[in-house]
Design a protein around this motif. Structure first.
Motif, short mmCIF file in Angstrom:
data_model
loop_
_atom_site.label_atom_id
_atom_site.label_comp_id
_atom_site.label_asym_id
_atom_site.label_seq_id
_atom_site.Cartn_x
_atom_site.Cartn_y
_atom_site.Cartn_z
N MET A 1 0.86 -1.17 0.00
CA MET A 1 0.00 0.00 0.00
C MET A 1 0.91 1.23 0.00
N PRO A 2 0.69 2.14 -0.91
CA PRO A 2 1.50 3.37 -0.94
C PRO A 2 1.21 4.27 0.25
N LEU A 3 2.19 5.05 0.61
CA LEU A 3 2.06 5.96 1.74
C LEU A 3 0.92 6.96 1.53
N THR A 4 0.70 7.37 0.29
CA THR A 4 -0.37 8.33 0.00
C THR A 4 -1.74 7.76 0.33
N GLU A 5 -1.89 6.45 0.28
CA GLU A 5 -3.16 5.81 0.67
C GLU A 5 -3.21 5.58 2.18
N LEU A 6 -2.07 5.40 2.78
CA LEU A 6 -2.01 5.10 4.21
C LEU A 6 -2.22 6.33 5.09
N LEU A 7 -1.70 7.47 4.69
CA LEU A 7 -1.77 8.67 5.52
C LEU A 7 -3.20 9.09 5.86
N PRO A 8 -4.15 9.10 4.93
CA PRO A 8 -5.52 9.44 5.32
C PRO A 8 -6.10 8.48 6.36
N LEU A 9 -5.72 7.22 6.29
CA LEU A 9 -6.20 6.25 7.28
C LEU A 9 -5.59 6.53 8.65
N VAL A 10 -4.32 6.90 8.67
CA VAL A 10 -3.65 7.21 9.93
C VAL A 10 -4.30 8.44 10.57
N LYS A 11 -4.66 9.42 9.76
CA LYS A 11 -5.28 10.65 10.28
C LYS A 11 -6.63 10.36 10.93
N GLU A 12 -7.28 9.28 10.54
CA GLU A 12 -8.57 8.92 11.13
C GLU A 12 -8.43 8.19 12.46
N LEU A 13 -7.24 7.75 12.79
CA LEU A 13 -7.03 7.00 14.03
C LEU A 13 -7.21 7.91 15.24
N SER A 14 -7.58 7.30 16.34
CA SER A 14 -7.67 8.04 17.61
C SER A 14 -6.25 8.37 18.09
N HIS A 15 -6.18 9.26 19.04
CA HIS A 15 -4.88 9.65 19.61
C HIS A 15 -4.15 8.42 20.15
N THR A 16 -4.87 7.59 20.88
CA THR A 16 -4.27 6.39 21.46
C THR A 16 -3.76 5.45 20.38
N ASP A 17 -4.55 5.25 19.34
CA ASP A 17 -4.12 4.37 18.26
C ASP A 17 -2.92 4.93 17.51
N ARG A 18 -2.84 6.25 17.39
CA ARG A 18 -1.67 6.86 16.75
C ARG A 18 -0.41 6.61 17.59
N LEU A 19 -0.56 6.71 18.91
CA LEU A 19 0.59 6.44 19.78
C LEU A 19 1.02 4.98 19.67
N LEU A 20 0.04 4.07 19.61
CA LEU A 20 0.37 2.65 19.45
C LEU A 20 1.06 2.40 18.11
N LEU A 21 0.60 3.07 17.08
CA LEU A 21 1.23 2.95 15.76
C LEU A 21 2.66 3.48 15.81
N LEU A 22 2.85 4.61 16.47
CA LEU A 22 4.19 5.18 16.62
C LEU A 22 5.11 4.21 17.35
N HIS A 23 4.60 3.61 18.42
CA HIS A 23 5.40 2.64 19.18
C HIS A 23 5.76 1.45 18.29
N PHE A 24 4.79 0.96 17.53
CA PHE A 24 5.04 -0.17 16.65
C PHE A 24 6.11 0.17 15.61
N LEU A 25 5.96 1.33 14.96
CA LEU A 25 6.92 1.72 13.92
C LEU A 25 8.32 1.92 14.50
N THR A 26 8.39 2.52 15.67
CA THR A 26 9.69 2.73 16.31
C THR A 26 10.35 1.39 16.64
N SER A 27 9.58 0.47 17.18
CA SER A 27 10.11 -0.86 17.51
C SER A 27 10.62 -1.57 16.26
N GLU A 28 9.86 -1.47 15.18
CA GLU A 28 10.27 -2.11 13.93
C GLU A 28 11.56 -1.49 13.39
#
Length: 72
Positions: A1-28
């Protein structure tokens, strides 16, 4: 999935889910760089002041001196 498709989905996430995503990406990213994520430090034996008997003795002495100074 291209980043241009992913960013709108990320913007829809709740604050908590964004933090969890950040934690996941950092760990990876840390794993890919062969570094140890902070959450995994407990699984590895790292010597520190918490394991130091000498540090414990110094702290105990300082506490005893402070107690004697306060209570006479």
């Amino acid at each position: 999935m291209p980043l241009t498709e992913l960013l709108p989905l990320v913007k829809e996430l709740s604050h908590t889910d964004r933090l969890l995503l950040l934690h996941f990406l950092t760990s990876e990213l840390l794993k890919n760089a062969n570094l140890i994520p902070l959450g995994d430090r407990d699984k590895i034996s790292i010597p520190n002041l918490h394991d130091s008997f000498e540090a414990a003795a110094v702290l105990a002495k300082a506490l005893a001196e402070e107690k004697a100074a306060i209570h006479g």
